[in-house]
Scaffold this motif. Structure first.
Motif, short mmCIF file in Angstrom:
data_model
loop_
_atom_site.label_atom_id
_atom_site.label_comp_id
_atom_site.label_asym_id
_atom_site.label_seq_id
_atom_site.Cartn_x
_atom_site.Cartn_y
_atom_site.Cartn_z
N ILE A 14 -73.37 32.78 43.80
CA ILE A 14 -73.99 34.01 43.32
C ILE A 14 -74.25 33.91 41.82
N GLY A 15 -75.43 34.29 41.40
CA GLY A 15 -75.76 34.35 39.98
C GLY A 15 -76.04 35.79 39.58
N ILE A 16 -75.38 36.26 38.53
CA ILE A 16 -75.58 37.63 38.06
C ILE A 16 -76.08 37.58 36.62
N ILE A 17 -77.24 38.17 36.40
CA ILE A 17 -77.87 38.14 35.08
C ILE A 17 -77.67 39.49 34.40
N GLY A 18 -77.00 39.45 33.25
CA GLY A 18 -76.66 40.67 32.52
C GLY A 18 -75.22 41.04 32.81
N LEU A 19 -74.33 40.79 31.85
CA LEU A 19 -72.90 40.97 32.09
C LEU A 19 -72.36 42.19 31.34
N GLY A 20 -73.01 43.31 31.56
CA GLY A 20 -72.59 44.56 30.93
C GLY A 20 -71.82 45.43 31.90
N TYR A 21 -72.01 46.74 31.77
CA TYR A 21 -71.25 47.70 32.57
C TYR A 21 -71.57 47.63 34.06
N VAL A 22 -72.71 47.05 34.40
CA VAL A 22 -73.09 46.90 35.81
C VAL A 22 -72.79 45.48 36.30
N GLY A 23 -73.22 44.50 35.54
CA GLY A 23 -73.10 43.12 35.98
C GLY A 23 -71.67 42.60 36.07
N LEU A 24 -70.85 42.94 35.08
CA LEU A 24 -69.49 42.39 35.06
C LEU A 24 -68.64 42.90 36.23
N PRO A 25 -68.68 44.19 36.57
CA PRO A 25 -67.95 44.62 37.77
C PRO A 25 -68.42 43.92 39.05
N LEU A 26 -69.72 43.62 39.14
CA LEU A 26 -70.22 42.88 40.29
C LEU A 26 -69.64 41.47 40.33
N VAL A 27 -69.59 40.84 39.17
CA VAL A 27 -68.99 39.50 39.09
C VAL A 27 -67.57 39.53 39.66
N ILE A 28 -66.80 40.51 39.22
CA ILE A 28 -65.40 40.60 39.65
C ILE A 28 -65.31 40.78 41.16
N GLU A 29 -66.14 41.65 41.72
CA GLU A 29 -66.07 41.90 43.16
C GLU A 29 -66.46 40.66 43.97
N PHE A 30 -67.50 39.96 43.56
CA PHE A 30 -67.90 38.77 44.30
C PHE A 30 -66.86 37.66 44.18
N CYS A 31 -66.26 37.53 43.01
CA CYS A 31 -65.20 36.53 42.84
C CYS A 31 -63.99 36.88 43.72
N LYS A 32 -63.62 38.15 43.72
CA LYS A 32 -62.49 38.58 44.54
C LYS A 32 -62.76 38.36 46.03
N ALA A 33 -64.03 38.42 46.40
CA ALA A 33 -64.40 38.22 47.81
C ALA A 33 -64.43 36.74 48.19
N GLY A 34 -64.25 35.87 47.19
CA GLY A 34 -64.17 34.44 47.49
C GLY A 34 -65.41 33.63 47.18
N PHE A 35 -66.37 34.22 46.47
CA PHE A 35 -67.59 33.49 46.12
C PHE A 35 -67.45 32.77 44.78
N GLN A 36 -68.21 31.71 44.62
CA GLN A 36 -68.39 31.10 43.32
C GLN A 36 -69.51 31.87 42.61
N VAL A 37 -69.22 32.34 41.40
CA VAL A 37 -70.16 33.22 40.70
C VAL A 37 -70.51 32.64 39.34
N TYR A 38 -71.79 32.65 39.05
CA TYR A 38 -72.29 32.27 37.73
C TYR A 38 -72.74 33.56 37.03
#
Length: 432
Positions: A14-38
């Motif tokens: 998973i790649g998430i562009i923009g690591l602000g108030y929206v992007g960073l929480p998404l990063v955390i959720e995908f990582c917690k779900a077991g994905f490799q996240v960029y």
């Protein structure tokens, strides 16, 4: 479809562009779900902090970052988009100085993705925008890659619904609306979000999904405008609008409480309605309700200004040279987010009239230059001696850390725009 299989088996990157108030929480959720996240961002400071396991957002603690680092790759190298299977765009969509949509962040991001995208990828836009952005504007940019949406890559829209600091509804607990460019695009996007949220809500098109977010925020903007207007009217009538709202909300049906304030703030409500207003012109339609709400929510800041000036006059103090302390520059309580904060507008208006303005905010120790406020300041300490120095203390954010009795007992004059001080025994407190 191969990508759905990769998503369901957590093999998709998973790649998430923009690591602000929206992007960073998404990063955390995908990582917690077991994905490799960029995580992609142009801000090197953010990337360096993340690499150190540190957060730059108040309601996300450092441990939330350090725990996901084995699955998380923060980077400023956008060429690595070619390494991921799903790309989620979470970049700002502000207004320009003419209050027209500024989609430059979305379009520039699209241009970058087009350089590095590959066949079979899913591209999802989450940034709030007007209907048609995904299908018409972003699609054309992405197709410069030579790939076709719905054929060579999947394209979808899913509006972000983040409420920073809301402990009851974190990212995973908020249902996710998803619209696809085609049925296969929708199927893949739904499969992706099914991995991290309590429920996905598929809709028939990206335009419907884009419109959902606008409706949600227009609903809030209009209702806040209503109570802001009633606040001004009830003030003239000698009626406490806060008492009215508290009593009205005891009705168990047909009423939802909205609260007045010094103006609208945040990344959504002051901005999003005008995306639809702008798009409506294309259809020869004038969104009178939306624009009236915007006018009221803008003017309420000037109403607060006049209340301050009147109160100072009654204390035989001129606004020119008056020392004023603003309590809270975050746009809402208990967050460190000052985007579009009405406190900044109020500070600017006061200073233009000659007032000497300081601020206190327990979550924002330093006030950087912003698009709307150009002076750097540091938060002053909230002590009895400091409070007593000011001719007027203006409560613009009702942080839970603020002790209403402490503030009331140690201040000469208070203008309370948030009903922080509920006791009516203090003669030095005026509501605005």
């Amino acid at each position: 479809m191969e990508l759905i299989t990769k998503i369901k088996t957590k093999q998709a990157k998973i790649g998430i562009i923009g690591l602000g108030y929206v992007g960073l929480p998404l990063v955390i959720e995908f990582c917690k779900a077991g994905f490799q996240v960029y995580g992609f961002d142009i801000d090197e400071r953010k990337i360096n902090l993340l690499l150190e396991g540190k957060s730059y957002i108040k309601h996300i603690n450092n441990s939330s970052i350090s725990e996901i680092l084995p699955n998380f790759t923060p980077t400023t190298d956008f060429s690595r988009i070619s390494e991921v299977d799903c790309v989620i765009i979470c970049v700002p969509t502000p207004l320009n100085k003419y209050r027209e949509p500024d989609l430059s962040y979305v379009f520039n991001t699209g241009e970058v993705i087009a350089k590095y995208m590959k066949k079979g990828q899913l591209i999802v836009l989450e940034s709030t925008t007007y209907p048609g952005t995904t299908d018409e504007d972003l699609r054309k940019i992405l197709e410069k890659s030579g790939l076709k949406a719905g054929v060579d890559f999947y394209l979808a829209y899913s509006p972000e619904r983040e409420d920073p600091g809301n402990k009851e509804f974190s990212t995973s607990k908020i249902p996710k609306v998803v619209g696809g460019f085609s049925s296969s695009c929708l199927e893949v996007a739904k499969a992706l979000y099914d991995q991290i949220v309590v429920r996905t809500v598929p809709v028939s098109s990206t335009k419907v999904a884009e419109s959902v977010k606008l409706l949600e925020n227009i609903y809030r903007a209009v209702n806040i405008a209503l109570v802001n207007e009633l606040k001004i009217l009830f003030d003239r009538m000698g009626i406490d609008v806060w008492e009215v709202i508290e009593a009205a909300k005891t009705k168990p049906f047909g009423f939802q409480a909205f609260y007045p304030g010094p103006g609208l703030g945040g990344h959504c409500i002051p901005i999003d309605p005008f995306y639809l207003t702008w798009k409506a012109r294309e259809y020869d339609f004038h969104t009178r309700f939306i624009e009236l709400a915007g006018e009221i929510n803008t003017q309420v800041t000037y109403y607060v200004l006049e209340k301050i000036i009147q109160a100072l006059n009654e204390n035989k103090t001129s606004i020119k040279g008056a020392r004023i302390l603003i309590l809270g520059v975050a746009y809402k309580k208990d967050v460190d987010d000052m985007r579009e904060s009405p406190a900044l507008k109020l500070m600017d208006l006061l200073e233009k009239r000659g007032a000497l303005v300081d601020y206190n905010d327990p979550y924002i120790p330093e006030l950087p230059e912003t698009r709307k406020y150009k002076k750097k300041k540091k938060s002053v300490e909230l002590t009895p001696d400091n409070l007593s120095l000011y001719d007027c203390v203006v409560i613009t954010t009702d942080h839970s850390l603020y002790d209403p009795d402490f503030i009331a007992k140690n201040s000469k004059l208070i203008i309370d725009t948030r009903n922080l001080i509920k006791s009516k025994t203090y003669q030095n407190v005026l509501k605005a």
